[in-house]
Each structure stands twice: as structure tokens, then as C-alpha cells.
Design a protein around this motif. Structure first.
Motif, PDB file in Angstrom:
ATOM      1  N   PHE A  29     128.890 134.297  15.366  1.00  0.00           N
ATOM      2  CA  PHE A  29     127.806 133.611  15.967  1.00  0.00           C
ATOM      3  C   PHE A  29     126.893 134.490  16.736  1.00  0.00           C
ATOM      4  N   GLU A  30     125.639 134.251  16.530  1.00  0.00           N
ATOM      5  CA  GLU A  30     124.693 134.901  17.019  1.00  0.00           C
ATOM      6  C   GLU A  30     123.831 134.470  18.247  1.00  0.00           C
ATOM      7  N   GLY A  31     123.464 133.129  18.124  1.00  0.00           N
ATOM      8  CA  GLY A  31     122.896 132.378  19.224  1.00  0.00           C
ATOM      9  C   GLY A  31     122.364 131.184  18.596  1.00  0.00           C
ATOM     10  N   TRP A  32     121.460 130.431  19.514  1.00  0.00           N
ATOM     11  CA  TRP A  32     121.056 129.001  19.317  1.00  0.00           C
ATOM     12  C   TRP A  32     119.533 129.178  19.414  1.00  0.00           C
ATOM     13  N   THR A  33     118.749 128.340  18.476  1.00  0.00           N
ATOM     14  CA  THR A  33     117.493 128.278  18.355  1.00  0.00           C
ATOM     15  C   THR A  33     117.218 126.798  18.922  1.00  0.00           C
ATOM     16  N   TRP A  34     116.374 126.411  19.935  1.00  0.00           N
ATOM     17  CA  TRP A  34     116.451 125.229  20.349  1.00  0.00           C
ATOM     18  C   TRP A  34     114.527 124.884  20.319  1.00  0.00           C
ATOM     19  N   GLY A  35     114.294 124.221  19.258  1.00  0.00           N
ATOM     20  CA  GLY A  35     113.046 123.649  19.116  1.00  0.00           C
ATOM     21  C   GLY A  35     112.014 124.783  19.071  1.00  0.00           C
ATOM     22  N   GLY A  36     112.558 125.760  18.135  1.00  0.00           N
ATOM     23  CA  GLY A  36     111.710 127.047  17.738  1.00  0.00           C
ATOM     24  C   GLY A  36     112.021 128.163  18.717  1.00  0.00           C
ATOM     25  N   PHE A  37     112.739 127.836  19.974  1.00  0.00           N
ATOM     26  CA  PHE A  37     113.042 129.003  20.996  1.00  0.00           C
ATOM     27  C   PHE A  37     114.414 129.435  20.743  1.00  0.00           C
ATOM     28  N   VAL A  38     114.212 131.029  20.609  1.00  0.00           N
ATOM     29  CA  VAL A  38     115.691 131.504  20.153  1.00  0.00           C
ATOM     30  C   VAL A  38     116.231 132.089  21.285  1.00  0.00           C
ATOM     31  N   THR A  39     117.517 131.801  21.308  1.00  0.00           N
ATOM     32  CA  THR A  39     118.375 132.494  22.336  1.00  0.00           C
ATOM     33  C   THR A  39     119.212 133.425  21.662  1.00  0.00           C
ATOM     34  N   ARG A  40     119.217 134.822  21.943  1.00  0.00           N
ATOM     35  CA  ARG A  40     120.035 135.796  21.387  1.00  0.00           C
ATOM     36  C   ARG A  40     120.945 136.421  22.226  1.00  0.00           C
ATOM     37  N   LYS A  41     122.105 136.935  21.717  1.00  0.00           N
ATOM     38  CA  LYS A  41     123.081 137.671  22.521  1.00  0.00           C
ATOM     39  C   LYS A  41     123.896 136.836  23.414  1.00  0.00           C
ATOM     40  N   THR A  42     124.085 135.475  23.140  1.00  0.00           N
ATOM     41  CA  THR A  42     125.087 134.738  23.805  1.00  0.00           C
ATOM     42  C   THR A  42     126.472 134.843  23.054  1.00  0.00           C
ATOM     43  N   THR A  43     127.420 134.603  23.885  1.00  0.00           N
ATOM     44  CA  THR A  43     128.738 134.568  23.425  1.00  0.00           C
ATOM     45  C   THR A  43     129.164 133.343  23.420  1.00  0.00           C
ATOM     46  N   ASP A  44     128.374 132.205  23.849  1.00  0.00           N
ATOM     47  CA  ASP A  44     128.995 130.947  23.952  1.00  0.00           C
ATOM     48  C   ASP A  44     128.333 130.007  22.924  1.00  0.00           C
ATOM     49  N   SER A  45     129.296 129.792  22.075  1.00  0.00           N
ATOM     50  CA  SER A  45     129.017 129.065  20.712  1.00  0.00           C
ATOM     51  C   SER A  45     129.208 127.358  20.940  1.00  0.00           C
ATOM     52  N   SER A  46     129.281 127.026  22.019  1.00  0.00           N
ATOM     53  CA  SER A  46     128.815 125.694  22.400  1.00  0.00           C
ATOM     54  C   SER A  46     127.892 125.529  23.386  1.00  0.00           C
ATOM     55  N   THR A  47     127.247 124.417  23.328  1.00  0.00           N
ATOM     56  CA  THR A  47     126.232 124.000  24.286  1.00  0.00           C
ATOM     57  C   THR A  47     126.023 122.447  24.572  1.00  0.00           C
ATOM     58  N   THR A  48     125.100 121.974  25.406  1.00  0.00           N
ATOM     59  CA  THR A  48     125.073 120.659  25.631  1.00  0.00           C
ATOM     60  C   THR A  48     123.598 120.037  25.508  1.00  0.00           C
ATOM     61  N   ALA A  49     123.515 119.023  24.965  1.00  0.00           N
ATOM     62  CA  ALA A  49     121.807 118.540  25.098  1.00  0.00           C
ATOM     63  C   ALA A  49     122.250 117.246  25.959  1.00  0.00           C
ATOM     64  N   ILE A  50     121.012 116.869  26.837  1.00  0.00           N
ATOM     65  CA  ILE A  50     121.255 115.847  27.550  1.00  0.00           C
ATOM     66  C   ILE A  50     119.875 115.016  26.880  1.00  0.00           C
ATOM     67  N   MET A  51     120.204 113.878  26.176  1.00  0.00           N
ATOM     68  CA  MET A  51     119.197 113.361  25.369  1.00  0.00           C
ATOM     69  C   MET A  51     118.034 112.609  26.041  1.00  0.00           C
ATOM     70  N   ASP A  52     117.029 113.308  26.611  1.00  0.00           N
ATOM     71  CA  ASP A  52     116.022 112.694  27.084  1.00  0.00           C
ATOM     72  C   ASP A  52     114.775 112.768  26.161  1.00  0.00           C
ATOM     73  N   LYS A  53     115.103 113.404  25.016  1.00  0.00           N
ATOM     74  CA  LYS A  53     113.923 113.436  24.223  1.00  0.00           C
ATOM     75  C   LYS A  53     114.422 113.929  22.734  1.00  0.00           C
ATOM     76  N   ASP A  54     113.836 113.918  21.807  1.00  0.00           N
ATOM     77  CA  ASP A  54     114.272 114.428  20.557  1.00  0.00           C
ATOM     78  C   ASP A  54     114.629 116.085  20.581  1.00  0.00           C
ATOM     79  N   TYR A  55     115.669 116.426  19.839  1.00  0.00           N
ATOM     80  CA  TYR A  55     116.012 118.090  19.832  1.00  0.00           C
ATOM     81  C   TYR A  55     116.223 118.261  18.297  1.00  0.00           C
ATOM     82  N   ASP A  56     115.819 119.403  18.157  1.00  0.00           N
ATOM     83  CA  ASP A  56     116.030 120.331  16.907  1.00  0.00           C
ATOM     84  C   ASP A  56     117.032 121.552  17.364  1.00  0.00           C
ATOM     85  N   ILE A  57     118.225 121.541  16.952  1.00  0.00           N
ATOM     86  CA  ILE A  57     119.108 122.798  17.538  1.00  0.00           C
ATOM     87  C   ILE A  57     119.424 123.576  16.218  1.00  0.00           C
ATOM     88  N   ARG A  58     119.501 124.602  16.209  1.00  0.00           N
ATOM     89  CA  ARG A  58     119.968 125.347  14.908  1.00  0.00           C
ATOM     90  C   ARG A  58     120.912 126.561  15.655  1.00  0.00           C
TER      91      ARG A  58
END
Length: 101
Positions: A66-95
């Protein structure tokens, strides 16, 4: 004047007695992985109620990490956490992003 007050009172009581269903807003969580054979993401794309807390987990395939997350086009790199949480206050695109070992 008394008739007007009585009429307004009746209208108020009638309008308050009608129950209205509150429509629950729904937002779409779009999930994907990159590269396609790099791993999996849970949950899959779907709709969730407004303000739901959605736990998202990335699982690498054999030979990938696992390398990181992309949230709506914004890349998060060098994260060791392969889990995350979305609070659904809008549409999200997460990769979930993976790379070969």
C-alpha cells in the motif's frame, strides 16, 4: 376579528397535524484501486446516507504494498495506514494506490 383568529388557529392546527417525512440525503462514495491488479478496496462504490461514517480499507495483492490514498485528485503519499474514514457530507472519489515490492 374573532372569526379571523379562529380561522388562523384552525389552519395552524391542521398544518401542524400533517406529518411530513424528512428525506434523507444520499451521497456517492466512489472507490477504486491503482494499478488495477495492485489490490482491493472495501467498501465498493455505493450510496451512503448523509453524515454516515464509512470505514475504507485497502488490501494489497501479493507482490504489492500500500502506497497511499488519493482523495478527489489529492494524493497522500508515504502513509502506513491502509484504512481511512469518510464522513459522507458530499460525494467522494477515493482511490487506494499500490506499488510493486
Amino acid at each position: 376579528m374573532k372569526k379571523l383568529i379562529l380561522l388562523l388557529l384552525i389552519l395552524f392546527v391542521v398544518s401542524c397535524s400533517k406529518s411530513k417525512e424528512i428525506e434523507t440525503l444520499k451521497y456517492t462514495l466512489t472507490t477504486s484501486v491503482s494499478p488495477a491488479d495492485g489490490g482491493s478496496i472495501s467498501p465498493e462504490t455505493g450510496e451512503h446516507n448523509e453524515w454516515d461514517s464509512v470505514n475504507i480499507t485497502a488490501t494489497p495483492s501479493n507482490g504489492y504494498i500500500f502506497e497511499g490514498w488519493t482523495w478527489g485528485g489529492f494524493v497522500t503519499r508515504k502513509t502506513t495506514d491502509s484504512s481511512t474514514t469518510a464522513i459522507m457530507d458530499k460525494d467522494y472519489d477515493i482511490r487506494a494506490n499500490f506499488k510493486k515490492k
